[in-house]
Design a protein around this motif. Structure first.
Motif, mmCIF file in Angstrom:
data_model
loop_
_atom_site.group_PDB
_atom_site.id
_atom_site.type_symbol
_atom_site.label_atom_id
_atom_site.label_comp_id
_atom_site.label_asym_id
_atom_site.label_seq_id
_atom_site.Cartn_x
_atom_site.Cartn_y
_atom_site.Cartn_z
ATOM 1 N N THR A 527 4.061 -8.667 4.927
ATOM 2 C CA THR A 527 3.018 -8.395 3.930
ATOM 3 C C THR A 527 2.518 -6.955 3.977
ATOM 4 N N ILE A 528 3.090 -6.112 4.803
ATOM 5 C CA ILE A 528 2.656 -4.725 4.913
ATOM 6 C C ILE A 528 2.761 -4.045 3.549
ATOM 7 N N THR A 529 1.741 -3.270 3.202
ATOM 8 C CA THR A 529 1.719 -2.580 1.906
ATOM 9 C C THR A 529 2.408 -1.220 2.027
ATOM 10 N N ASP A 530 2.684 -0.602 0.885
ATOM 11 C CA ASP A 530 3.276 0.733 0.894
ATOM 12 C C ASP A 530 2.362 1.726 1.608
ATOM 13 N N GLU A 531 1.055 1.625 1.352
ATOM 14 C CA GLU A 531 0.097 2.522 1.993
ATOM 15 C C GLU A 531 0.103 2.336 3.510
ATOM 16 N N GLN A 532 0.142 1.088 3.942
ATOM 17 C CA GLN A 532 0.170 0.816 5.377
ATOM 18 C C GLN A 532 1.470 1.308 6.016
ATOM 19 N N ALA A 533 2.595 1.117 5.333
ATOM 20 C CA ALA A 533 3.871 1.587 5.858
ATOM 21 C C ALA A 533 3.862 3.103 6.013
#
Length: 554
Positions: A527-533
């Protein structure tokens, strides 16, 4: 809570006395808990030694410690948390069972919760297995399921021997350890697992995988090899603890053909690779291989303990009670697991893992060009590894082959270090950063002077010495197929440990793996978001830079 804060420590106003007091109390509590853990718990504890944190709250990718620090968690319970910490659908499923008044402990009795879990699990199984599958609920951990799988194939075949692979990890119980790469009391036949950077044949690429398959086939067909017909073959589609090494799809299909032709049950250990982690719901789906037995745990329990084996119905020959366990009816885990499986399937999180994982691999490849101590980047989906090496083997810096190796890595004895040329492998995104430095010494165990092509010649360098695996042949250094080949450099567990610590200082949790504990592993939730990645890559890059400066590695 925010997940991309530039600092893992929440900023408090200097004149906010209440905030400062709360932080001080949190730090005192944090330190006291860690002291008591050290005094009371076993010397065998592992993650707690490298990660001196005390989690008190968590959501998604983020953990908050008792001292107020926040971390991005790319360990995810060693791959258990497919949806991250405390996902709403998981919490709702658990509350539903608790509020219903249903029994929480039922041994192996049938319940609506268990039926729903089994139905959802069977819906995800590879075609060809789901329509004739049987399921055995085991104890709470993946190693329990491995034991059940080994027991099953022995009962079904009447044979006792097993085939396993170098670098494997299947658990911590006796039978699972015997099939793992670090076994010292060898009761299992070891076969070469294909890998590119440290190919056991010094070749790598498709040719290295072909040689590994040929070795297996030849060993099984050689009546004088000392290997009787085995009860089964167990393998990981991606070796996780072994260093994040994806098996080529073509090699997996070859293993399926070899075992099928010889009536050897094939066991796929999907404990860590399953439930979308590698970019397909099950890692065997990439190769369209249908194993005879699948070992499942970790993410199938939705963060709670659950382990099962799923297998072909014709193997179901063991008598009642042949395998049992008191806690094989965990209703909360089955509810959480069914919710997790359904959410991953309905939202196609496997495809999301494939896309985001490819992007992160590209970004890590770019970092490998910047930092010469990044030897290799590899992975599949959101199961990613960065192998760190000594950029200058002549420096005298302790490496996995040097005097510090025994303390630096518990897996050093399982090393398969060997010179390897570059070749693309199915299921991998690889890069070898920095200039190529020939390995020191001679032979196929990581000491040879250069990479070579077994089809007809050396890649580059001086003539092969007596005792090398292949005789001297014409130089193929101009062959574009081998233009980017590099010999692997010594693994650097000390550097890897420094990177892990630097990541923690920057609010990023990673773990180490591989033969020499020199591979930085990333297992973020699906569920990691693009921002978190992007935040994960930024903090990792900052850690790489800090270690490079501190150890003069640039």
């Amino acid at each position: 809570m925010a997940v991309t804060d530039p600092s893992p420590v929440p900023a408090a106003a200097p004149n906010d006395a209440a905030a400062r007091g709360a932080t001080a109390r949190g730090t005192t509590e944090h330190e006291g808990i860690l002291r008591r853990q050290s005094a009371r718990e076993s010397a065998a504890r592992t993650y707690a030694r490298a990660l001196p944190i005390v989690p008190v709250r968590a959501r998604g990718l983020t953990i908050e410690g008792a001292d107020g620090r926040r971390y991005l968690d790319c360990l995810s319970g060693a791959g258990t948390l497919a949806l991250g910490h405390n996902h709403p659908v998981v919490l709702e499923a658990i509350r539903g069972v608790l509020d219903s008044g249903a029994p929480l402990h039922v041994l192996d009795l049938a319940t609506p919760v268990k039926d729903a879990f089994t139905t959802e699990l069977f819906r995800t199984l590879p075609p060809g297995l789901a329509d004739r599958a049987r399921i055995q609920f085991c104890g709470p951990a993946g190693t329990d399921a491995v034991e059940a799988a080994l027991k099953l194939v022995r009962a079904a075949t009447g044979r006792t021997g097993l085939l396993a692979f170098t670098g494997a990890y299947h658990g911590m119980t006796a039978g699972a350890l015997a099939a793992s790469g670090g076994a010292t009391d060898v009761r299992v036949t070891r076969l070469p697992y294909p890998q590119d950077y440290r190919c056991p044949f010094g070749v790598g690429g498709p040719r290295g995988a072909e040689l590994a398959a040929h070795w297996t086939e030849s060993l099984l067909d050689d009546t004088k090899a000392g290997v009787p017909q085995p009860a089964g073959m167990i393998l990981e589609p991606v070796q996780g603890e072994g260093g994040v090494i994806p098996a080529p799809d073509s090699w997996l299909r070859r293993m399926r053909a070899i075992t099928e032709q010889r009536s050897i049950p094939l066991i796929a250990d999907e404990v860590q690779t399953g439930v979308g982690r590698t970019g397909a719901f099950w890692a065997v789906d990439h190769s369209r291989v249908v194993p005879d037995v699948m070992v499942l745990s970790k993410a199938i329990g939705g963060s709670l303990p659950l382990a099962v084996i799923v297998y072909r119905d014709d193997l179901d020959v063991w008598p009642p009670g042949a395998h049992a366990g008191t806690f094989r009816g965990n209703q909360l885990a089955m509810a959480a697991g069914a919710a997790t499986l359904s959410y991953v399937r309905e939202n196609d999180l496997a495809a999301r893992a494939a896309t985001l994982g490819a992007r992160m691999l590209d970004q890590l490849n770019a970092l490998a060009k910047e930092f010469p101590y990044i030897g290799d980047v590899r992975g599949r989906g959101l199961m990613i590894g960065v192998e760190l090496v000594d950029p200058d083997p002549s420096s005298g810096r302790p490496t996995a082959s040097g005097p510090a190796s025994a303390s630096a890595s518990a897996h050093a004895s399982a090393s398969l270090s060997a010179p390897a040329p570059r070749n693309g492998l199915e299921g991998r995104s690889l890069h070898r950063g920095g200039a190529g430095v020939p390995a020191q010494g001679g032979g196929a165990g990581g000491q040879g002077g250069r990479a070579r092509d077994v089809r007809g010649g050396e890649v580059r360098g001086e003539e092969l010495r007596d005792g090398d695996l292949f005789p001297s042949r014409p130089d193929h250094s101009e062959d574009p197929l081998f233009a980017n080949h590099r010999a692997p450099r010594p693994a650097a567990p000390g550097i890897a440990g420094a990177v892990r610590d630097a990541c923690l200082e920057r609010g990023l949790i990673v773990e180490l793996g591989g033969r020499h504990s020199s591979v930085v592993r990333l297992l973020p939730p699906l569920t990691i978001t693009d921002e978190q990645a992007a935040a994960v890559i930024d903090r990792l890059a900052d850690a790489f830079a800090a270690v490079a400066r501190a150890q003069h590695l640039t």
